[in-house]
Design an enzyme around this catalytic site. Structure first.
Site, PDB file in Angstrom:
ATOM      1  N   HIS A 134     -29.899 161.010  -8.876  1.00 54.10           N
ATOM      2  CA  HIS A 134     -29.198 159.848  -9.442  1.00 54.10           C
ATOM      3  C   HIS A 134     -27.945 159.585  -8.591  1.00 54.10           C
ATOM      4  O   HIS A 134     -26.820 159.743  -9.045  1.00 54.10           O
ATOM      5  CB  HIS A 134     -28.830 160.150 -10.901  1.00 54.10           C
ATOM      6  CG  HIS A 134     -28.436 158.942 -11.696  1.00 54.10           C
ATOM      7  ND1 HIS A 134     -28.473 157.652 -11.197  1.00 54.10           N
ATOM      8  CD2 HIS A 134     -27.970 158.828 -12.971  1.00 54.10           C
ATOM      9  CE1 HIS A 134     -28.072 156.801 -12.133  1.00 54.10           C
ATOM     10  NE2 HIS A 134     -27.757 157.485 -13.213  1.00 54.10           N
ATOM     11  N   ASP A 229     -24.660 166.985 -18.933  1.00 56.76           N
ATOM     12  CA  ASP A 229     -25.556 165.845 -19.140  1.00 56.76           C
ATOM     13  C   ASP A 229     -26.491 166.244 -20.277  1.00 56.76           C
ATOM     14  O   ASP A 229     -26.529 167.409 -20.694  1.00 56.76           O
ATOM     15  CB  ASP A 229     -26.322 165.564 -17.829  1.00 56.76           C
ATOM     16  CG  ASP A 229     -27.214 164.325 -17.897  1.00 56.76           C
ATOM     17  OD1 ASP A 229     -27.040 163.505 -18.821  1.00 56.76           O
ATOM     18  OD2 ASP A 229     -28.090 164.174 -17.017  1.00 56.76           O
ATOM     19  N   CYS A 268     -22.256 161.653 -17.483  1.00 65.97           N
ATOM     20  CA  CYS A 268     -22.758 160.353 -17.007  1.00 65.97           C
ATOM     21  C   CYS A 268     -23.090 159.404 -18.149  1.00 65.97           C
ATOM     22  O   CYS A 268     -23.142 158.204 -17.944  1.00 65.97           O
ATOM     23  CB  CYS A 268     -23.975 160.571 -16.115  1.00 65.97           C
ATOM     24  SG  CYS A 268     -25.400 161.274 -16.978  1.00 65.97           S
TER      25      CYS A 268
HETATM   26  N1   CP Z   1     -25.530 157.041 -16.631  1.00 59.72           N
HETATM   27  C1   CP Z   1     -26.539 156.170 -16.588  1.00 59.72           C
HETATM   28  O1   CP Z   1     -27.243 156.009 -15.580  1.00 59.72           O
HETATM   29  O2   CP Z   1     -26.660 155.442 -17.731  1.00 59.72           O
HETATM   30  P1   CP Z   1     -27.868 154.473 -18.095  1.00 59.72           P
HETATM   31  O3   CP Z   1     -29.087 155.317 -18.314  1.00 59.72           O
HETATM   32  O4   CP Z   1     -27.417 153.788 -19.356  1.00 59.72           O
HETATM   33  O5   CP Z   1     -28.080 153.508 -16.966  1.00 59.72           O
HETATM   34  N1  NVA Z   2     -30.560 163.163 -16.787  1.00 59.35           N
HETATM   35  C1  NVA Z   2     -30.571 161.928 -17.517  1.00 59.35           C
HETATM   36  C2  NVA Z   2     -29.616 160.950 -16.930  1.00 59.35           C
HETATM   37  C3  NVA Z   2     -29.499 159.650 -17.655  1.00 59.35           C
HETATM   38  C4  NVA Z   2     -28.554 158.690 -17.015  1.00 59.35           C
HETATM   39  C5  NVA Z   2     -31.972 161.366 -17.538  1.00 59.35           C
HETATM   40  O1  NVA Z   2     -32.643 161.382 -16.489  1.00 59.35           O
HETATM   41  O2  NVA Z   2     -32.422 160.929 -18.601  1.00 59.35           O
END
Ligand code: CP
Ligand code: NVA
Length: 317
Positions: A134, A229, A268
């Protein structure tokens, strides 16, 4: 033309250019209405397509506002309501979208799909999250840390919880910016070892290291940044066994007390309040989660400008 697929391929110089551009643009529009374009409208007339195979609040809204503030517009496509959902290939989708728009952001599960899109698109492709990484999030996180007055090289980040996509990108950033990451996670939920190996190779001539700590207190000890997270990412099975394994790694007041007294807490978002972090931490004085969320917008603008070659090595910044 540049794709933004991960932090390593953008390189330390590329990401540093993004941070500097984001700080400048953020400052230049203090107090402006959010829908007003930046004075120079550097992407005037450009269109960004956003393809979502997974849910999003921040990535979707921040990229939409980012392209608008740069003078462009966006198209949002939920994969389920496009022909992608009926089996049209990613390669064909890339070829077609490249005829309509100037850049494509995709949020998907399998990183191979991102690579396929990038291989067949003739416009920049941005990784808006995969199961593996990400990077856009971590540009915003780095920006947030720099704004806190913390110097990245030599800092200690403590990650608590699942060894997931967000952590992978933090570990990549550690290699680029020479900071340590103590990964506090239970056995069976480690990050992919290749990220750690690559980061530690980049850190070979520094005192910084990426390490795995089974003891959450050791992970948090003397950290400048404490970050976590969700324990269950999008697309994963919510299992009682996993939650039980993660519970000792919850960021709460007791664990946070082991970090530096002025340590910054990041997440995040979305948060699962009371699971990976308690309310008093998420809403507490050391939390920078709302700045971090806001910084997604400023980071996305810089990422877009980097993709178009307007900043970085051969750009103007
Ligand atoms: N942190 C993040 O990417 O949030 P969303 O899943 O809401 O885009
Ligand atoms: N680790 C999480 C991040 C969300 C922004 C996911 O992949 O769902």
């Amino acid at each position: 033309m540049r794709h933004f697929l991960n932090l390593s391929s953008a390189g330390a110089d590329g990401v540093a250019a993004m941070l500097s551009e984001a700080l400048d643009r953020k400052q230049a529009r203090t107090g402006w209405p959010k829908g007003k374009a930046d004075a120079d409208r550097p992407l005037d007339g450009h269109v960004l397509a956003m393809v979502f195979e997974k849910s999003s609040t921040r990535t979707r809204a921040s990229f939409d506002m980012a392209i608008r503030q740069l003078g462009g517009t966006s198209i949002v496509m939920d994969a389920g309501t496009t022909q992608l959902g009926r089996g049209e290939t990613i390669a064909d989708t890339a070829r077609v979208l490249s005829r309509y728009v100037d850049a494509i952001m995709i949020r998907t599960d399998d990183p191979a799909k991102l690579d396929e899109l990038a291989a067949h698109a003739t416009v920049p492709v941005i990784n808006g999250l995969t199961d593996r990484s990400h990077p856009c999030q971590i540009v915003a996180d780095l920006l947030t840390v720099v704004e806190q007055g913390i110097s990245l090289p030599g800092s200690k980040w403590a990650w608590l919880g699942d060894g997931n996509n967000v952590l992978h990108s933090i570990v990549e950033a550690a290699g680029l910016f020479q900071f340590s990451v103590a990964v506090g996670c239970p056995e069976g939920f480690d990050p992919d070892e290749s990220f750690i190996r690559e980061a530690n190779a980049r850190l070979a001539n520094s005192n910084a290291r990426v390490t795995i700590e089974r003891d959450p207190v050791r992970a948090a000890a003397d950290a400048d940044i404490v970050v976590t997270d969700t324990w269950v990412s999008m697309g994963q099975q919510d299992s009682g066994k996993k939650i039980a394994a993660m519970t000792p790694y919850q960021v709460n007041a007791e664990l946070m007390a082991h970090a530096k007294p002025r340590a910054t807490f990041l997440h995040c978002l979305p948060a699962h309040r009371g699971e990976e972090a308690t309310d008093d931490i998420l809403d507490g004085k050391q939390s920078a989660i709302w700045e971090e969320a806001e910084n997604r917008l400023h980071a996305q603008k810089a990422i877009l400008l980097w993709c178009f070659g307007l900043i970085g090595h051969d750009g103007t910044n």
